[in-house]
Design a protein around this motif. Sequence first.
Motif, PDB file in Angstrom:
ATOM      1  N   ALA A   1      28.441  48.916  31.324  1.00 56.30           N
ATOM      2  CA  ALA A   1      29.777  48.345  31.143  1.00 56.30           C
ATOM      3  C   ALA A   1      29.678  46.931  30.581  1.00 56.30           C
ATOM      4  CB  ALA A   1      30.530  48.345  32.469  1.00 56.30           C
ATOM      5  N   LEU A   2      28.761  46.136  31.131  1.00 55.25           N
ATOM      6  CA  LEU A   2      28.581  44.768  30.652  1.00 55.25           C
ATOM      7  C   LEU A   2      28.091  44.755  29.206  1.00 55.25           C
ATOM      8  CD1 LEU A   2      28.763  41.793  31.537  1.00 55.25           C
ATOM      9  CD2 LEU A   2      26.367  41.943  32.258  1.00 55.25           C
ATOM     10  N   ALA A   3      27.225  45.713  28.847  1.00 53.86           N
ATOM     11  CA  ALA A   3      26.729  45.806  27.475  1.00 53.86           C
ATOM     12  C   ALA A   3      27.869  46.092  26.504  1.00 53.86           C
ATOM     13  CB  ALA A   3      25.661  46.889  27.378  1.00 53.86           C
ATOM     14  N   LEU A   4      28.788  46.984  26.877  1.00 58.02           N
ATOM     15  CA  LEU A   4      29.943  47.274  26.024  1.00 58.02           C
ATOM     16  C   LEU A   4      30.819  46.033  25.854  1.00 58.02           C
ATOM     17  CD1 LEU A   4      30.927  50.791  27.397  1.00 58.02           C
ATOM     18  CD2 LEU A   4      30.296  50.286  25.021  1.00 58.02           C
ATOM     19  N   ALA A   5      31.074  45.339  26.958  1.00 62.51           N
ATOM     20  CA  ALA A   5      31.900  44.133  26.890  1.00 62.51           C
ATOM     21  C   ALA A   5      31.235  43.065  26.024  1.00 62.51           C
ATOM     22  CB  ALA A   5      32.156  43.597  28.298  1.00 62.51           C
ATOM     23  N   TYR A   6      29.918  42.932  26.121  1.00 60.28           N
ATOM     24  CA  TYR A   6      29.196  41.931  25.339  1.00 60.28           C
ATOM     25  C   TYR A   6      29.222  42.276  23.851  1.00 60.28           C
ATOM     26  CZ  TYR A   6      25.336  39.048  23.598  1.00 60.28           C
ATOM     27  OH  TYR A   6      24.575  38.161  22.883  1.00 60.28           O
ATOM     28  N   ALA A   7      28.975  43.550  23.526  1.00 60.11           N
ATOM     29  CA  ALA A   7      28.966  43.962  22.123  1.00 60.11           C
ATOM     30  C   ALA A   7      30.345  43.816  21.499  1.00 60.11           C
ATOM     31  CB  ALA A   7      28.480  45.407  22.012  1.00 60.11           C
ATOM     32  N   ASP A   8      31.393  43.977  22.292  1.00 63.78           N
ATOM     33  CA  ASP A   8      32.755  43.797  21.792  1.00 63.78           C
ATOM     34  C   ASP A   8      33.090  42.318  21.605  1.00 63.78           C
ATOM     35  OD1 ASP A   8      35.440  44.736  21.132  1.00 63.78           O
ATOM     36  OD2 ASP A   8      36.038  43.927  23.080  1.00 63.78           O
ATOM     37  N   ARG A   9      32.644  41.490  22.558  1.00 61.67           N
ATOM     38  CA  ARG A   9      32.963  40.054  22.503  1.00 61.67           C
ATOM     39  C   ARG A   9      32.126  39.337  21.454  1.00 61.67           C
ATOM     40  NH1 ARG A   9      33.826  35.697  21.670  1.00 61.67           N
ATOM     41  NH2 ARG A   9      34.408  33.947  23.019  1.00 61.67           N
ATOM     42  N   PHE A  10      30.871  39.748  21.257  1.00 57.47           N
ATOM     43  CA  PHE A  10      29.973  39.081  20.308  1.00 57.47           C
ATOM     44  C   PHE A  10      29.372  40.129  19.359  1.00 57.47           C
ATOM     45  CE2 PHE A  10      29.900  36.476  24.200  1.00 57.47           C
ATOM     46  CZ  PHE A  10      30.297  35.248  23.685  1.00 57.47           C
ATOM     47  N   PRO A  11      30.178  40.682  18.482  1.00 61.03           N
ATOM     48  CA  PRO A  11      29.712  41.787  17.634  1.00 61.03           C
ATOM     49  C   PRO A  11      28.550  41.424  16.714  1.00 61.03           C
ATOM     50  CG  PRO A  11      31.848  40.955  16.882  1.00 61.03           C
ATOM     51  CD  PRO A  11      31.581  40.331  18.220  1.00 61.03           C
ATOM     52  N   ASP A  12      28.480  40.179  16.269  1.00 59.45           N
ATOM     53  CA  ASP A  12      27.415  39.796  15.350  1.00 59.45           C
ATOM     54  C   ASP A  12      26.068  39.605  16.051  1.00 59.45           C
ATOM     55  OD1 ASP A  12      29.233  39.820  13.266  1.00 59.45           O
ATOM     56  OD2 ASP A  12      29.689  37.684  13.439  1.00 59.45           O
ATOM     57  N   ALA A  13      26.080  39.606  17.385  1.00 56.50           N
ATOM     58  CA  ALA A  13      24.846  39.366  18.134  1.00 56.50           C
ATOM     59  C   ALA A  13      24.112  40.647  18.500  1.00 56.50           C
ATOM     60  CB  ALA A  13      25.153  38.576  19.406  1.00 56.50           C
ATOM     61  N   VAL A  14      24.764  41.797  18.332  1.00 55.11           N
ATOM     62  CA  VAL A  14      24.215  43.065  18.837  1.00 55.11           C
ATOM     63  C   VAL A  14      23.915  44.008  17.680  1.00 55.11           C
ATOM     64  CG1 VAL A  14      24.635  45.055  20.334  1.00 55.11           C
ATOM     65  CG2 VAL A  14      25.493  42.786  20.986  1.00 55.11           C
ATOM     66  N   SER A  15      22.714  44.585  17.689  1.00 51.40           N
ATOM     67  CA  SER A  15      22.287  45.472  16.616  1.00 51.40           C
ATOM     68  C   SER A  15      22.224  46.933  17.038  1.00 51.40           C
ATOM     69  CB  SER A  15      20.908  45.040  16.101  1.00 51.40           C
ATOM     70  OG  SER A  15      20.966  43.737  15.572  1.00 51.40           O
ATOM     71  N   ALA A  16      22.196  47.206  18.325  1.00 48.63           N
ATOM     72  CA  ALA A  16      22.161  48.588  18.817  1.00 48.63           C
ATOM     73  C   ALA A  16      22.465  48.569  20.305  1.00 48.63           C
ATOM     74  CB  ALA A  16      20.810  49.237  18.551  1.00 48.63           C
ATOM     75  N   LEU A  17      22.993  49.685  20.798  1.00 53.52           N
ATOM     76  CA  LEU A  17      23.254  49.847  22.228  1.00 53.52           C
ATOM     77  C   LEU A  17      22.590  51.116  22.725  1.00 53.52           C
ATOM     78  CD1 LEU A  17      27.099  49.069  22.584  1.00 53.52           C
ATOM     79  CD2 LEU A  17      25.206  47.637  23.371  1.00 53.52           C
ATOM     80  N   VAL A  18      21.935  51.004  23.878  1.00 53.79           N
ATOM     81  CA  VAL A  18      21.435  52.165  24.614  1.00 53.79           C
ATOM     82  C   VAL A  18      22.032  52.078  26.011  1.00 53.79           C
ATOM     83  CG1 VAL A  18      19.424  53.367  25.544  1.00 53.79           C
ATOM     84  CG2 VAL A  18      19.311  52.317  23.268  1.00 53.79           C
ATOM     85  N   LEU A  19      22.905  53.015  26.351  1.00 54.63           N
ATOM     86  CA  LEU A  19      23.668  52.965  27.593  1.00 54.63           C
ATOM     87  C   LEU A  19      23.304  54.135  28.488  1.00 54.63           C
ATOM     88  CD1 LEU A  19      27.157  52.129  26.017  1.00 54.63           C
ATOM     89  CD2 LEU A  19      25.344  50.536  26.714  1.00 54.63           C
TER      90      LEU A  19
END
Length: 314
Positions: free
Chosen positions: A113-131
């Motif tokens: 959940a925190l990873a989703l919130a972070y990727a939404d808030r700082f889109p330019d900082a995240v290159s991939a998500l594994v949830l």
Amino acid sequence: MPTSDWPTTSARINLRTPDGHCLHVRQCGRDSGEPWLVLHGGPGSGCAPSMAAWFDPLLHRAVLPDQRGAGRSRPAGTLRRNTVTALLADLEQLRVALGIERWGVVGGSWGAALALAYADRFPDAVSALVLRGAFLTGFDDVQALFNARGAGRDLLQSIDGRGEGFPAARGRLYVATDMLQLGTTVQKLNIARAWQRAEHRLLGLQPQARRQTWQQRMALVRKYRLQAHYLYRRAGLGKSALLRAAARIGARGLPVTLLHGREDNVCRPRNALRLSAAIPHARLVWVPGGHLAVGEMAKALGAAIRASAWSVGV
């Protein structure tokens, strides 16, 4: 290769925030490797050393912070300025401090959940998500965790009936949060012990045979104080808001892998289906087993991280 044999960096740093928190951060792997941020569950659990084993020591740079008040971060177990907004700001401060342009983010349960919130808030900082085993922070998710007929029976009994007048799980969390912060030492220890029994029952773990030390028992108090604090408030997110964030992430085409245990009793498999609908291009992988990142799930995490194709930014 065991993490102790890595021919690479294995360092611990303390990140001091502007508002008085001190985050404990462990790094493993090569400084020049693909950077990955690891977000632990709980809330309040802290990163485990076994999480480093998901990464290839020759390819990756794993960054494992203990979130505010959790694990070895200080002040331990505090609710002061402990919000999801603050957690997201901490992660961004950490990225900048380490000189990382973009990183992949792997999170499990609450960490997803925190990873989703972070990727939404700082889109330019995240290159991939594994949830893994995503928790969607809705009251129905909390209700499924703590209900009078299931694992929450231990928690209900531990508050001496004081929550009977409150609606379902939210009432028990309200009382538990209050007692874990303001109760007597005995009340705090009883709540924490009951919460751990409920958690073990959900995870299918056997009760601990060894008698816990005083330090271990107080660590549980701090852990569940944070967990109650966040669960009662839906972590400041809520299921609808989190699914809207997932849809925005999906619209950007960010590489996303969803891993979920077929027998997960903590975070229901329907969570993975909801996220898959919000992020249609996401790769959904069903893994034999339950909620914990052990066995087949640990192997699936390592495979998903290695398979994530994205541009490294260091």
